[in-house]
Enzyme design. Structure first.
Site, PDB file in Angstrom:
ATOM      1  N   ASP A 271       2.907  -4.375   8.390  1.00 35.77           N
ATOM      2  CA  ASP A 271       1.722  -3.515   8.178  1.00 35.77           C
ATOM      3  C   ASP A 271       0.735  -4.314   8.278  1.00 35.77           C
ATOM      4  OD1 ASP A 271      -0.527  -2.260   7.024  1.00 35.77           O
ATOM      5  OD2 ASP A 271       0.530  -1.466   5.194  1.00 35.77           O
TER       6      ASP A 271
ATOM      7  N   HIS B 135       1.061  -1.132   0.003  1.00 44.62           N
ATOM      8  CA  HIS B 135      -0.034   0.030   0.115  1.00 44.62           C
ATOM      9  C   HIS B 135       0.690   1.360  -0.143  1.00 44.62           C
ATOM     10  CE1 HIS B 135      -2.761   2.989   1.873  1.00 44.62           C
ATOM     11  NE2 HIS B 135      -3.526   2.094   1.425  1.00 44.62           N
TER      12      HIS B 135
ATOM     13  N   GLN C 271      -4.504  -4.979   7.317  1.00 41.54           N
ATOM     14  CA  GLN C 271      -5.472  -6.046   6.983  1.00 41.54           C
ATOM     15  C   GLN C 271      -5.493  -7.329   7.500  1.00 41.54           C
ATOM     16  OE1 GLN C 271      -7.959  -5.127   5.037  1.00 41.54           O
ATOM     17  NE2 GLN C 271      -7.021  -3.224   3.990  1.00 41.54           N
TER      18      GLN C 271
ATOM     19  N   LYS D 270     -10.650  -0.237  10.677  1.00 39.97           N
ATOM     20  CA  LYS D 270     -10.873  -1.539   9.998  1.00 39.97           C
ATOM     21  C   LYS D 270     -11.307  -2.681  10.732  1.00 39.97           C
ATOM     22  CE  LYS D 270      -7.295  -0.031   6.545  1.00 39.97           C
ATOM     23  NZ  LYS D 270      -8.123   0.073   5.452  1.00 39.97           N
TER      24      LYS D 270
ATOM     25  N   CYS E  49      -4.854   2.570  -3.459  1.00 39.38           N
ATOM     26  CA  CYS E  49      -3.655   2.920  -2.925  1.00 39.38           C
ATOM     27  C   CYS E  49      -2.327   2.018  -3.268  1.00 39.38           C
ATOM     28  CB  CYS E  49      -3.596   3.507  -1.514  1.00 39.38           C
ATOM     29  SG  CYS E  49      -4.869   4.967  -1.103  1.00 39.38           S
TER      30      CYS E  49
END
Ligand code: PMP
Length: 413
Positions: free
Chosen positions: A199, A122, A202, A225, A365
């Site tokens: 990261d 991303h 997700q 999220k 993104c």
């Protein structure tokens, strides 16, 4: 297994209609919806004990501070971190990564060094490192994408070198859904003395994540999220990496003692939380963690595996639709990106919206990845705890209907 139909009752927004149809919300990789308990936590704070934290002696401030730190403790336990001191509240994943790029990187990344990323990052885990590379003279290198849209680990030995200072990679791709073998990559990186940033935007919302098991040095994610409000995110930092990091923003709250010409820094983690923090949303993040833990993160993961498998099966029947991401559900999160040839994803997104179906269309993104996949953009359906197979059926019917419409328009044009 999760009872998605029951879970839906906890989410007020899922009762609404869009364009005269019941809302089918399939844009969870962008942001999730919020359950009543999270909304209540915000209202209770503002109606019951709104106050600043860590600085008052009055009852409201003491209460707000206790609830704020209680939320930190909940999140600490949720990701298996050893201590609440290693849990820094930030605005979102992007800010967490920038914090590392602005504080850890200048002291540790030098000219000629390498920062190893992947080809599926991303922008939030790419652009900050481009800036570090520009500032320091370091180089960005990339673990390439394999044919099946997993990482090509056969190339790891070539791209991970003794010059690699940092490996920064996504746990789960927001475009492909690929679950990357972070633990294995972290082990290889540590053997060469590199530091590892994950990261987890997700992954933390969708599956059990244990930072000690992954053995990463940094882990970043966003509350919005995972059922929590916008404006609250988390950076976890392993020790002793954390102890060697200087502050990020300077001002109140992050200091211990201040003179006219200098100051000393506060204890961890407040050293990294300058100014009044996002108290209400942190407390609501704690409520979201309680909610998800009540469901069980393994159940959340299994629910998404089932929905993803169901969706891939249905979509592979559609002509002229290319599906992205690995076929193996063991290495795939609840994200399904696709490209219908001859129809721009934005047009598809608009057509589905007319049917009350919210998907994402665009570059997500991840512009370099779009170029790699050779598409201008993709359409993306992404799932969460409240989605059902009936909703996937509506998506597939809506898609068929839209594709018929567009092929008709194209033929006439
Ligand atoms: N990384 C990944 C993999 C993401 O999916 C996202 C959000 N789309 C981000 C980082 C950035 O998250 P935020 O906008 O909350 O900072």
């Amino acid at each position: 297994m999760l009872d998605a139909r029951r879970i839906r009752e906890d989410f007020p927004v899922l009762r609404r209609e869009v364009n005269g149809r019941p809302l089918v919300y399939l844009d969870n990789a962008a942001t999730s919806q919020k359950p009543r308990c999270v909304i209540d936590a915000l209202v209770e704070y503002y109606e019951g004990y709104n106050s600043n934290v860590h600085r008052g002696v009055h009852a409201l401030s003491v209460e707000a501070t206790a609830r704020y730190e209680e939320a930190r403790a909940k999140v600490t336990a949720f990701i298996g971190a050893p201590s609440h001191e290693q849990l820094i509240f930030v605005r979102n994943t992007t800010e967490a990564i920038n914090l590392v790029a602005r504080t850890w990187a200048p002291a540790n990344v030098h000219e000629g060094d390498e920062i190893l990323l992947t080809e599926m990052e991303h922008h939030s885990n790419l652009v900050p490192w481009q800036k570090v590379a520009q500032d320091t003279g370091a180089h960005l290198t990339f673990i390439p994408l394999a044919e099946d849209h997993t990482l090509d680990l056969s190339r790891l030995e070539t791209v991970l070198t003794s010059r690699t200072r940092l490996v920064a990679l996504t746990h789960v791709s927001n475009v492909l859904g690929t679950i990357n073998p972070v633990k294995e990559i972290a082990r290889a990186a540590h053997q060469l003395g590199a530091t590892v940033l994950v990261d987890a935007a997700q992954s933390v919302p969708h599956m059990p994540v244990d930072v000690q098991d992954l053995d990463c040095d940094f882990l970043a994610f966003s509350g919005h999220k995972m059922c929590a409000p916008t404006g609250i995110g988390v950076l976890y930092v392993k020790r002793p990496v954390l102890d060697e990091m200087g502050p990020f923003l300077h001002g109140g709250e992050m200091v211990k003692e201040v003179w006219y010409d200098h100051a000393t820094w506060n204890d961890l983690p407040l050293r990294f939380e300058a100014g009044t923090p996002n108290i209400a949303d942190s407390i609501a993040l704690g409520a979201a963690v309680d909610y998800l833990q009540g469901l069980g993160m393994e159940n959340v993961r299994q629910h998404e595996v089932q929905l993803t498998g169901y969706t891939l099966n249905a979509l592979k029947e559609l002509e002229d639709v290319t599906l992205f991401g690995p076929k193996d559900l063991n290495v795939r999160g609840g994200v399904v990106s696709f490209y219908a040839h001859g129809v721009h994803p934005h047009d598809l997104g608009t057509a589905l919206d007319k049917l009350g179906i919210a998907i994402r269309a665009g570059h997500h993104c991840a512009m370099p990845l779009m170029r790699k996949l050779n598409v201008p953009a993709t359409a993306r359906a992404s799932f969460y705890i409240y989605n059902t197979e009936e909703e996937v059926d509506l998506l597939v019917d809506g898609l068929k209907q839209s594709l018929r419409f567009f092929s008709h328009v194209t033929r006439r044009a």
